[in-house]
Design a protein around this motif. Structure first.
Motif, mmCIF file in Angstrom:
data_model
loop_
_atom_site.group_PDB
_atom_site.id
_atom_site.type_symbol
_atom_site.label_atom_id
_atom_site.label_comp_id
_atom_site.label_asym_id
_atom_site.label_seq_id
_atom_site.Cartn_x
_atom_site.Cartn_y
_atom_site.Cartn_z
ATOM 1 N N GLN A 101 0.835 -1.195 0.000
ATOM 2 C CA GLN A 101 0.000 0.000 0.000
ATOM 3 C C GLN A 101 0.869 1.243 0.000
ATOM 4 O O GLN A 101 1.838 1.334 0.757
ATOM 5 C CB GLN A 101 -0.918 0.015 1.230
ATOM 6 C CG GLN A 101 -1.725 1.287 1.375
ATOM 7 C CD GLN A 101 -2.602 1.269 2.602
ATOM 8 O OE1 GLN A 101 -3.811 1.208 2.511
ATOM 9 N NE2 GLN A 101 -1.992 1.303 3.777
ATOM 10 N N ASN A 102 0.561 2.192 -0.884
ATOM 11 C CA ASN A 102 1.172 3.512 -0.877
ATOM 12 C C ASN A 102 0.106 4.495 -0.411
ATOM 13 O O ASN A 102 -0.857 4.777 -1.133
ATOM 14 C CB ASN A 102 1.671 3.913 -2.276
ATOM 15 C CG ASN A 102 2.775 3.002 -2.760
ATOM 16 O OD1 ASN A 102 2.594 1.804 -2.834
ATOM 17 N ND2 ASN A 102 3.909 3.570 -3.094
ATOM 18 N N THR A 103 0.261 5.019 0.796
ATOM 19 C CA THR A 103 -0.796 5.823 1.389
ATOM 20 C C THR A 103 -0.922 7.200 0.740
ATOM 21 O O THR A 103 -1.997 7.778 0.729
ATOM 22 C CB THR A 103 -0.544 5.996 2.893
ATOM 23 O OG1 THR A 103 0.764 6.528 3.081
ATOM 24 C CG2 THR A 103 -0.649 4.649 3.607
ATOM 25 N N LYS A 104 0.144 7.732 0.189
ATOM 26 C CA LYS A 104 0.101 9.050 -0.441
ATOM 27 C C LYS A 104 0.839 8.977 -1.767
ATOM 28 O O LYS A 104 1.912 9.531 -1.950
ATOM 29 C CB LYS A 104 0.748 10.090 0.476
ATOM 30 C CG LYS A 104 0.446 11.532 0.109
ATOM 31 C CD LYS A 104 -0.986 11.917 0.381
ATOM 32 C CE LYS A 104 -1.211 13.401 0.153
ATOM 33 N NZ LYS A 104 -2.622 13.786 0.344
ATOM 34 N N ALA A 105 0.222 8.285 -2.722
ATOM 35 C CA ALA A 105 0.882 8.084 -4.011
ATOM 36 C C ALA A 105 0.982 9.394 -4.782
ATOM 37 O O ALA A 105 1.967 9.639 -5.480
ATOM 38 C CB ALA A 105 0.119 7.045 -4.820
ATOM 39 N N HIS A 106 -0.052 10.229 -4.696
ATOM 40 C CA HIS A 106 -0.065 11.546 -5.347
ATOM 41 C C HIS A 106 -0.613 12.554 -4.350
ATOM 42 O O HIS A 106 -1.209 12.197 -3.323
ATOM 43 C CB HIS A 106 -0.948 11.531 -6.603
ATOM 44 C CG HIS A 106 -0.280 10.922 -7.804
ATOM 45 N ND1 HIS A 106 0.278 11.655 -8.817
ATOM 46 C CD2 HIS A 106 -0.100 9.623 -8.160
ATOM 47 C CE1 HIS A 106 0.768 10.850 -9.750
ATOM 48 N NE2 HIS A 106 0.546 9.604 -9.364
ATOM 49 N N ASN A 107 -0.457 13.821 -4.702
ATOM 50 C CA ASN A 107 -1.053 14.873 -3.882
ATOM 51 C C ASN A 107 -2.500 15.156 -4.270
ATOM 52 O O ASN A 107 -3.180 15.926 -3.596
ATOM 53 C CB ASN A 107 -0.232 16.166 -4.004
ATOM 54 C CG ASN A 107 1.143 16.025 -3.379
ATOM 55 O OD1 ASN A 107 1.303 15.339 -2.370
ATOM 56 N ND2 ASN A 107 2.135 16.665 -3.985
ATOM 57 N N ALA A 108 -2.947 14.557 -5.350
ATOM 58 C CA ALA A 108 -4.319 14.723 -5.832
ATOM 59 C C ALA A 108 -4.818 13.360 -6.295
ATOM 60 O O ALA A 108 -4.022 12.433 -6.515
ATOM 61 C CB ALA A 108 -4.374 15.746 -6.967
ATOM 62 N N PRO A 109 -6.132 13.187 -6.446
ATOM 63 C CA PRO A 109 -6.661 11.878 -6.853
ATOM 64 C C PRO A 109 -6.085 11.398 -8.183
ATOM 65 O O PRO A 109 -5.891 12.174 -9.122
ATOM 66 C CB PRO A 109 -8.173 12.135 -6.969
ATOM 67 C CG PRO A 109 -8.426 13.274 -6.031
ATOM 68 C CD PRO A 109 -7.211 14.138 -6.116
ATOM 69 N N ILE A 110 -5.819 10.096 -8.241
ATOM 70 C CA ILE A 110 -5.313 9.469 -9.459
ATOM 71 C C ILE A 110 -6.486 9.206 -10.392
ATOM 72 O O ILE A 110 -7.477 8.577 -10.006
ATOM 73 C CB ILE A 110 -4.576 8.164 -9.131
ATOM 74 C CG1 ILE A 110 -3.394 8.442 -8.194
ATOM 75 C CG2 ILE A 110 -4.099 7.469 -10.399
ATOM 76 C CD1 ILE A 110 -2.742 7.195 -7.640
ATOM 77 N N LEU A 111 -6.405 9.669 -11.633
ATOM 78 C CA LEU A 111 -7.495 9.524 -12.588
ATOM 79 C C LEU A 111 -7.288 8.373 -13.554
ATOM 80 O O LEU A 111 -8.258 7.707 -13.952
ATOM 81 C CB LEU A 111 -7.670 10.832 -13.384
ATOM 82 C CG LEU A 111 -7.959 12.091 -12.551
ATOM 83 C CD1 LEU A 111 -8.144 13.294 -13.477
ATOM 84 C CD2 LEU A 111 -9.192 11.902 -11.691
ATOM 85 N N VAL A 112 -6.053 8.135 -13.978
ATOM 86 C CA VAL A 112 -5.760 7.075 -14.947
ATOM 87 C C VAL A 112 -4.503 6.333 -14.521
ATOM 88 O O VAL A 112 -3.633 6.893 -13.834
ATOM 89 C CB VAL A 112 -5.575 7.635 -16.379
ATOM 90 C CG1 VAL A 112 -6.907 8.080 -16.958
ATOM 91 C CG2 VAL A 112 -4.576 8.790 -16.377
ATOM 92 N N SER A 113 -4.416 5.070 -14.925
ATOM 93 C CA SER A 113 -3.221 4.261 -14.649
ATOM 94 C C SER A 113 -3.105 3.202 -15.721
ATOM 95 O O SER A 113 -4.108 2.779 -16.304
ATOM 96 C CB SER A 113 -3.295 3.617 -13.261
ATOM 97 O OG SER A 113 -4.425 2.772 -13.170
ATOM 98 N N THR A 114 -1.876 2.761 -15.969
ATOM 99 C CA THR A 114 -1.637 1.706 -16.951
ATOM 100 C C THR A 114 -0.324 1.021 -16.635
ATOM 101 O O THR A 114 0.545 1.598 -15.962
ATOM 102 C CB THR A 114 -1.621 2.285 -18.379
ATOM 103 O OG1 THR A 114 -1.535 1.222 -19.328
ATOM 104 C CG2 THR A 114 -0.432 3.212 -18.580
#
Length: 894
Positions: A101-114
């Motif tokens: 688990q990465n608790t703070k992967a970004h400073n804003a919500p992640i919208l897309v991933s691949t």
């Protein structure tokens, strides 16, 4: 009856969807949860609970076996869930646990991933315009890209198979630009580069959000598309050429799609598409029109589109709501395109023919009625029809749970019924009409009749229970909120079951005002002679049905013959017995009543539900009743002794629908929780389980006796502990204590060794038994002896460690009771199963609280006995040396 794992549950309510590489499993989102579904059956394989925030993006990585599901949450968490390696064993859906688990992967919500093609890297794009690339094995960030003019809306890895030097990440954002980043650029690396890399190229041409990016297999062409309703075709070979403009990919074709696109991709060149020969470069697009379209990339022409499915994207939506296709997935295994629609439908299309292969209805909303159906030429139930909070009737295949939607009604469908041979389906709706549906030879259900004439909503419907000489239904009766009953002639529909036939409009044979309030339920007797109606006016009315076929046209009439009074609130359901002259009714007063058709008096009253009884039916040749109610329970009743013999609980809200199969071995209950539970007759299975348990108990008892006879105390103690039989264990320790061996704490040196080597779980169980024995004065001696042995043979640290290990076996959550099948060894899984059956974990504090008070009481009793023994010694002494001794001396003196 037991709930079948094949029950129909919500599978998709909107959000990202994935398909595994082999095409067997579909990964869908339900708000803050994720469901893994088997495509061939539509049944859930596993679920992910999430972190109580919405799932914003999903990705699948094959760097592990089985693959790993990567979830991105609105809370900016990034979690890795290993998928199960097979189907679940039990009826419950296992809950997956995350491995990282990465608790703070970004400073804003992640919208897309691949995930990259070689399954080594993961790219995530957030709403603050930042793209991060993660190492899947290590879980750390390798690259960081900035500079996007808005939230990141599309990602695509481009790794060239022919040239190992090409390692690019293509990104699209809401500013309409597509950026190409070189992953080999040292400036883009987090360690040493500082994340200061600039895009290798910026592709401009779109004027709205970019939603799709793809690169051809040979790396020559790329396509981009978005909500500006165009697809741009880029020539990547022009990157090194010098022209009037900058060096880089050039637009060579613009495809005018005339729809806002949400997904696009290339099709394999060698694949035959929509009947067209292979060899051309083609792509697919999906957008707000709701159709998957195929284009010739270089010509810019539309090749064709996948055939639509009835009922999908036909509902009216608000202007601010998204409609049409949300995403399209390519399944290379079955050569199909999977379209995910905004109305929670998932459709599999054949690329070669364009025909739909399978449809999954993700969410049924509130289910209000259900019934079984048969296809032509089949003697068993092949379909299950559901009426939900929609104008579409759902038809599920009972074998594969492939779903189809029947469109025709203009408003919500409220009631369903079937003909006696299960080949015709009738539906009533809020649009004031009733429709009759029949299956064609091709297996498709078509509307064959439309009954128009009511002034208000059609809320109840009943088809004739007998067939005419041609094997067709004779008539149908409908009830409406206008308080009237109508009889319809169904004889003209006999030749209207072929595909493409225009629905007939049956004639109304009779109209009768029946009640003073809304009519909730109708049922016809097995011989079609009587009609029962239940209404909100608290009455059950019985009508005589007169249907007379003739050459000039049939005639019909309805005549009131009796009224059943006794319910204190509105009547929700009525049902005729198929064997006796009685009718059953259920009402909002929480009771079920049986009425006689001879004098219309109440014969029996059943009480047990805690809320309104909504459905009732007869079982076991009229010997039993099955009911459903607003309390979310299905109850099975014995009519003779008026007793509830079984309560079935698998719903969380009102159960509006109840359907019983013709062989009475299957019951379907469905309701406001969007769940259609299939209950299967488990009488034989339960009897077999009881027999097996009895055989196992007898065998265990014999084994225990044999172990005692052979003085194999180790196995005897282990068997008694594993079976949780304190009585046998008490008998064993009592026997051993009676023949106390010198130098032993328990009475046997061998048993001392067994106690000394007991594992932690077994030691805790033994101490739990000791606590229970210690509470009884008759068995306290054995309890104190065993407790003394444990304290002598085990160190305090070992005892504390035993309780710690026992407390680490988590308690089963009812919603996660099968999650143990995913992780943990067999011993821990066995402990969880025993815990689920009701075995409680004994803590150190509970043990001491149970031992100390009774031990103090026993010691006080023993001290009192010792004091009393001194008095006894004194009395005996006085009797021996005082009284008798003095008399002897006196005699001697004389």
């Amino acid at each position: 009856f037991r709930a079948s794992p094949r029950s129909i549950r919500p599978l998709y309510t909107g959000g990202p969807v994935l398909l595994t590489k082999d095409g067997k499993w579909l990964v869908s989102t339900m708000g803050e949860e994720v469901m893994v579904i088997e495509v061939s059956t539509g049944l859930p394989v596993a679920r992910v609970r999430g972190d109580s925030t919405a799932i914003t993006s999903l990705a699948l990585s094959y760097h592990t076996s089985p693959p790993t599901l990567i979830t991105c949450h609105l809370s900016t968490q990034l979690r890795y869930y290993p998928l199960p390696d097979g189907l679940p064993v039990g009826p419950q859906t296992p809950t997956l646990t995350y491995s990282r688990q990465n608790t703070k992967a970004h400073n804003a919500p992640i919208l897309v991933s691949t995930v990259s093609p070689d399954n080594t890297l993961l790219a995530t794009g957030s709403s603050d315009g930042i793209v991060k690339v993660w190492d899947l094995e290590g879980g750390y960030v390798t690259h960081l890209f900035r500079g996007h003019g808005g939230p990141v809306s599309a990602l695509k890895f481009h790794f060239s198979s022919s040239d190992l030097g090409v390692m690019e990440l293509w990104t699209g954002s809401t500013d309409g630009r597509v950026r190409i980043f070189d992953l080999r650029d040292a400036n883009s690396r987090v360690v040493g580069g500082g994340g200061a890399a600039k895009a290798k190229a910026v592709l401009e041409g779109h004027v709205s959000v970019v939603r799709g990016i793809d690169v051809s297999e040979d790396g020559r062409w790329a396509i981009t598309g978005g909500r500006d309703k165009v697809v741009l075709v880029w020539d990547l070979a022009a990157e090194g050429k010098k022209g009037k403009g900058k060096a880089g990919p050039k637009v060579v074709q613009t495809i005018i799609a005339q729809e806002q696109m949400e997904s696009l991709g290339f099709l394999p060149v060698q694949m035959k598409t929509l009947g067209e020969a292979a060899g051309r470069l083609r792509c697919w697009t999906g957008g707000d029109r709701g159709a998957v379209r195929v284009w010739d990339v270089l010509k810019g022409e539309e090749v064709g589109s996948m055939q639509g499915v009835e009922g999908v994207d036909e509902g009216e939506v608000d202007e601010d709501e998204q409609r049409g296709i949300l995403s399209v997935l390519y399944d290379p295994t079955s050569e199909a395109l999977v379209s995910v629609h905004a109305d929670q439908n998932i459709i599999f299309h054949s690329i070669s023919s364009g025909l739909p292969l399978r449809q999954i209805v993700g969410f049924n909303d509130e289910i209000v009625d259900a019934t079984f159906l048969n296809s032509p030429g089949s003697s068993s139930h092949t379909h299950l029809a559901l009426a939900a909070n929609s104008n579409l009737v759902r038809i599920y295949s009972t074998s594969t749970f492939d779903a189809r939607l029947l469109s025709g009604h203009r408003d919500m469908v409220l009631c369903l019924d079937k003909s006696i041979d299960y080949r015709l389906l009738a539906s009533g709706s809020k649009d004031r009409t009733a429709r009759v549906w029949a299956s064609t030879e091709q297996g498709e259900w078509r509307c064959v009749a439309v009954c128009e004439g009511h002034a208000e909503t059609v809320g109840a419907i009943a088809m004739s229970r007998k067939l005419d000489d041609k094997g067709q239904g004779r008539f149908m009766i409908t009830a409406s909120q206008d308080r009237t009953l109508k009889m319809w002639d169904l004889t003209p529909i006999s030749a209207s079951t072929s595909a493409g036939a225009t629905p007939v409009k049956p004639k109304s044979l009779a109209t009768l005002r029946a009640h003073e309030k809304d009519i909730n339920s109708l049922d016809l007797s097995p011989n079609d002679r009587f009609l029962a109606s239940g209404s909100q006016d608290k009455l059950v009315k019985i009508f005589e049905v007169d249907f007379t076929p003739s050459a000039s046209g049939p005639a019909g009439a309805l005549k009131l013959v009796g009224t059943c009074k006794g319910h204190r609130r509105g009547v929700w359901t009525v049902k005729f017995s198929r064997t006796d002259r009685i009718v059953a009714s259920g009402a909002a007063d929480r009771t079920i009543k049986l009425w006689s058709l001879d004098d219309f008096t109440c014969l029996k009253t059943f009480e047990g539900h805690t809320n309104s009884v909504l459905r009732v039916d007869f079982l076991s040749h009229g010997m039993q009743l099955v009911t459903s109610a607003s309390d979310g329970l299905v109850k099975l009743w014995n009519i003779k002794d008026e007793e509830c013999v079984k309560t079935l609980d698998n719903h969380e809200d009102k159960i509006w629908a109840l359907a019983v199969s013709s062989d009475e071995k299957t019951i379907v209950s469905a309701g406001a929780d969007s769940v259609a539970t299939i209950w299967e007759d488990s009488t034989e299975v339960e009897q077999a389980e009881k027999n097996d348990a009895l055989v196992k108990a007898v065998q265990s008892e014999q084994d225990f006796t044999n172990y005692l006879a052979l003085k194999d105390y180790r196995r005897a103690i282990q068997l008694a502990l594993s079976m949780s039989q304190p009585g046998r264990l008490l008998k064993l320790f009592s026997t051993i204590a009676a023949s106390r061996a010198p130098g032993s704490h328990t009475g046997s040196v061998e048993v001392d060794q067994i106690v000394k080597t007991l594992p932690g779980i077994d030691l805790v169980r033994l101490l739990k038994f000791v606590r229970d024995w210690n509470a009884n004065a008759r068995t306290s001696g054995v309890a104190q002896g065993v407790l003394h042995a444990v304290l002598r043979l085990k160190s305090p640290d070992e005892i504390v460690a035993a309780f710690d290990s026992a407390s680490k076996v988590p308690t089963i959550n009812p919603d996660e009771e099968e999650g143990m099948a995913v992780d943990g060894d067999e011993a821990e899984g066995e402990e969880k199963r025993k815990r689920k059956k009701g075995e409680t974990v004994l803590g150190m504090r509970e043990l001491l609280d149970g031992l100390i008070p009774y031990s103090e009481r026993h010691f006080t009793r023993i001290d009192k006995l010792v004091q009393d023994s001194y008095m006894l010694d004194y009395v005996v002494g006085e009797m021996d040396g005082g009284l008798f001794g003095g008399e002897v001396m006196d005699i001697d003196g004389e």
